[in-house]
Design an enzyme around this catalytic site. Structure first.
Site, PDB file in Angstrom:
ATOM      1  CE  LYS A 201      -3.368   2.541   2.771  1.00  0.00           C
ATOM      2  NZ  LYS A 201      -4.128   2.632   4.043  1.00  0.00           N
ATOM      3  CD  GLU A 207       9.818  -6.098   6.427  1.00  0.00           C
ATOM      4  OE1 GLU A 207       9.546  -5.036   5.818  1.00  0.00           O
ATOM      5  OE2 GLU A 207       9.532  -6.289   7.622  1.00  0.00           O
ATOM      6  N   GLY A 263      -4.387  -1.570   5.644  1.00  0.00           N
ATOM      7  CA  GLY A 263      -3.696  -2.771   5.167  1.00  0.00           C
ATOM      8  C   GLY A 263      -4.360  -4.054   5.641  1.00  0.00           C
ATOM      9  NE  ARG A 264      -5.523  -2.776  11.770  1.00  0.00           N
ATOM     10  CZ  ARG A 264      -4.823  -1.650  11.709  1.00  0.00           C
ATOM     11  NH1 ARG A 264      -3.691  -1.623  10.999  1.00  0.00           N
ATOM     12  NH2 ARG A 264      -5.214  -0.554  12.334  1.00  0.00           N
ATOM     13  CD  GLU A 349      -0.800  -3.440  11.780  1.00  0.00           C
ATOM     14  OE1 GLU A 349      -1.465  -3.409  10.729  1.00  0.00           O
ATOM     15  OE2 GLU A 349       0.416  -3.690  11.800  1.00  0.00           O
ATOM     16  CG  HIS A 378      -2.762 -33.929  20.347  1.00  0.00           C
ATOM     17  ND1 HIS A 378      -2.913 -35.173  20.929  1.00  0.00           N
ATOM     18  CD2 HIS A 378      -3.806 -33.789  19.487  1.00  0.00           C
ATOM     19  CE1 HIS A 378      -4.004 -35.758  20.444  1.00  0.00           C
ATOM     20  NE2 HIS A 378      -4.560 -34.946  19.558  1.00  0.00           N
ATOM     21  CE  LYS A 512       7.008  -0.962   9.473  1.00  0.00           C
ATOM     22  NZ  LYS A 512       5.954  -0.361   8.617  1.00  0.00           N
TER      23      LYS A 512
HETATM   24  O1  F6P Z   1       4.067  -2.013   9.495  1.00  0.00           O
HETATM   25  C1  F6P Z   1       2.742  -2.352   9.577  1.00  0.00           C
HETATM   26  C2  F6P Z   1       2.147  -2.249   8.204  1.00  0.00           C
HETATM   27  O2  F6P Z   1       2.040  -0.926   7.813  1.00  0.00           O
HETATM   28  C3  F6P Z   1       0.800  -2.919   8.159  1.00  0.00           C
HETATM   29  O3  F6P Z   1      -0.225  -2.122   8.664  1.00  0.00           O
HETATM   30  C4  F6P Z   1       0.701  -3.204   6.691  1.00  0.00           C
HETATM   31  O4  F6P Z   1      -0.312  -4.141   6.407  1.00  0.00           O
HETATM   32  C5  F6P Z   1       2.107  -3.725   6.389  1.00  0.00           C
HETATM   33  O5  F6P Z   1       2.954  -2.923   7.228  1.00  0.00           O
HETATM   34  C6  F6P Z   1       2.520  -3.654   4.942  1.00  0.00           C
HETATM   35  O6  F6P Z   1       2.460  -2.321   4.524  1.00  0.00           O
HETATM   36  P1  F6P Z   1       2.479  -2.014   2.930  1.00  0.00           P
HETATM   37  O7  F6P Z   1       1.264  -2.705   2.348  1.00  0.00           O
HETATM   38  O8  F6P Z   1       2.407  -0.533   2.841  1.00  0.00           O
HETATM   39  O9  F6P Z   1       3.742  -2.588   2.360  1.00  0.00           O
END
Ligand code: F6P
Length: 549
Positions: A201, A207, A263-264, A349, A378, A512
């Site tokens: 987003k 990453e 995002g979530r 979150e 288990h 971060k």
């Molecule tokens: O760091 C948390 C976050 O911003 C989440 O809310 C989000 O889903 C994820 O990192 C990935 O963010 P992006 O879609 O901007 O790469």
């Protein structure tokens, strides 16, 4: 009754309920379950195994009324600004064509844009399946690899694991980890037949772009041209199309999503592209239908019959008045194994904050954990049954196996029976949490096992432990849409009850930022204790650098 009086009453009710025993309540009232059960078109909820009575529920409903949480929910649906710290609306419901009239056209405009984006995604899938769009060198795509993390990973990974593939056109995979083992190519050809979806987003998550760079580096190591690969094999999903263009992706390879979709909460936006590649248009439309049905249920149903509100009130009661700190959410369907992990981001979150919008710091939220039955029996269910902690538990169960498994073979029908065994275990866990094992029963069990009397207490189980059981007919895209929306709305309503902003996540940035300096320390020859790290981090950096490779 005002909020303070209600809080006082709920606090008094909590002390009354310290001596409440569900087993007695069931014995005294054989209509208890019918009082504490709800049903929507897709989900049956038995919430009778909770530490509540009618007085408790009445006070909680009054509290919800006084807080105006369902009105706030309708404002959210209408696209009003419910995320003040980011000065934004929360429009994930608009992505799935809310039929709810809106205060302004914004939500409906977004709904129309979302439908257009879906049409474009469906066509892309079709063009690829028909071979009209191929990878570099005209090679048909075999793999679809989503590079993303958090909300750009968890929902898609969960849904692709849960739903059957529409056809065997491609294998859809999700990579979020930086571990070298997380992303593998076997050959140059493998890379050339892989469609890469850059899901971000913000179009700035470390990453995700480190993983994209790994694809380029691999392809370059095979003698290929990374820029050519991007041209033919990459697509992006983002709320920052300008950044995608700067990155080198042309407009026809970028799908946009609104900034106002968190995002979530974003599987309903273009972030759903890998899901569409996997399960196809029909299933994705069913997913949306199921979620939209739950939107309407939550917006149109009276508080006492409102499933997301009841679940939110129960969590609010446990966390704020009975002192619990976590909720355990268990699925009894292998295809839903990723669902608890998805809920962890969605719920924690959103509600994992202490600051309230009124300016206080007292908000409490619940730690979400859980897994897949019967494996959990288990592993951690021991603690739920005999531990010292009170852990409200959700059991999510399908009455029948997925219809797509239906088969007339003898083997197939045996598989269907196995599903019922799983259902029996789910109900047994909920019943065991309720009834426990008394001292007398423990003594009898000890005798049967030849255990000395001194160990009888080790066999006792307190029981009177709460659980909700959510039952759907059989796993389908529609059911999953409703289930996801149920927990989305439960989460938002829990936050409205707690005066928490469900839609920001200011707590994720510091880590971060700090990682950049630590990365430098790990690669610098300098003694980290000379740096600005805290003592522990400095010593850890030095130690890690000292470990021979
Ligand atoms: O760091 C948390 C976050 O911003 C989440 O809310 C989000 O889903 C994820 O990192 C990935 O963010 P992006 O879609 O901007 O790469």
């Amino acid at each position: 009754m005002n909020r303070t009086d209600l809080n006082t009453k709920l606090t008094q009710q909590a002390s009354v309920m310290q001596s409440f025993d569900m087993r007695e309540a069931f014995a005294q009232d054989d209509s208890r379950t019918s009082k504490f059960v709800l049903q929507t078109s897709d989900i049956y909820l038995d919430y009778s195994k909770n530490l509540i009575n009618e007085e408790t529920l009445s006070l909680l409903l009054k509290f919800a009324q006084e807080k105006g949480v369902l009105n706030k929910f309708k404002q959210q649906l209408a696209g009003e600004m419910v995320n003040p710290t980011e000065n934004q609306a929360a429009t994930h419901t608009a992505m799935r064509r809310t039929a709810i009239p809106t205060a302004d056209g914004e939500a409906m405009t977004l709904a129309k844009e979302a439908e257009q984006a879906r049409a474009r995604m469906y066509k892309l899938r079709q063009d690829i399946v028909k071979g009209k769009i191929t990878g570099i060198g005209g090679k048909p795509f075999k793999r679809v690899i989503n590079l993303g993390i958090g909300g750009s990973h968890l929902g898609g990974a969960m849904l692709v694991a849960a739903l059957p593939a529409a056809d065997n056109s491609f294998q859809v995979e999700f990579v979020s980890s930086l571990s070298p083992t997380a992303l593998k190519f076997d050959s140059k050809e493998d890379a050339e037949t892989s469609l890469i979806i850059l899901s971000s987003k913000s179009f700035g998550t470390e990453e995700t772009f480190a993983n994209a760079q790994r694809v380029f580096d691999y392809y370059e190591s095979c003698g290929g041209s990374p820029s050519d690969l991007m041209l033919h094999n990459f697509y992006a999903i983002t709320a920052s199309p300008d950044k995608a263009e700067k990155y080198g992706l042309s407009k026809d390879r970028v799908f946009t999503m609104p900034q106002s979709v968190g995002g979530r909460y974003s599987i309903w936006s273009a972030i759903g592209l890998p899901i569409i590649f996997h399960c196809g248009m029909d299933a994705y439309e069913q997913l949306i239908k199921g979620a939209n049905g739950m939107d309407e249920h939550c917006a149109d149903t009276s508080p006492d019959n409102n499933m997301p509100l009841i679940l939110a009130l129960l969590s609010y009661w446990y966390v704020n008045y009975l002192g619990t700190s976590s909720i355990c959410i268990n699925v009894y369907e292998h295809n839903l194994a990723e669902f608890p992990a998805f809920l962890q981001q969605l719920i924690m979150e959103s509600s994992g904050k202490s600051a309230t919008l009124a300016g206080g710091q007292g908000a409490k939220s619940e730690i979400v954990w859980g897994g897949e039955g019967t494996g959990i029996q288990h592993s951690y269910m021991q603690l739920c049954h005999q531990g010292n902690q009170l852990i409200p538990t959700d059991f999510i169960v399908g009455a029948n196996p997925p219809r797509w498994l239906k088969s007339n073979s003898k083997y197939g029908s045996k598989q269907m029976q196995m599903h019922k065994v799983q259902v029996a275990h789910a109900l047994a866990q909920s019943q065991a949490l309720l009834i426990g094992r008394s001292k007398e029963e423990a003594a009898k069990e000890a005798r049967n096992k030849g255990l000395a009397n001194e160990y009888i207490s080790h066999l006792e189980m307190p029981g009177n432990r709460p659980s909700n059981t959510l039952v759907y007919g059989s796993l389908s895209a529609e059911v999953l849409g409703a289930l996801i929306a149920l927990y989305e709305h439960k989460t938002a309503l829990f936050c409205y009850l707690s005066d928490i902003n469900p839609f920001d996540q200011w707590g994720v940035e510091l880590g971060k930022q700090l990682s950049a300096g630590i990365k430098k320390g790990l690669t610098s020859p300098q003694d980290a204790t000379a740096g600005s790290y805290d003592q522990s981090t400095a010593k850890l950096i030095n130690y890690i650098k000292s470990v021979p490779e």
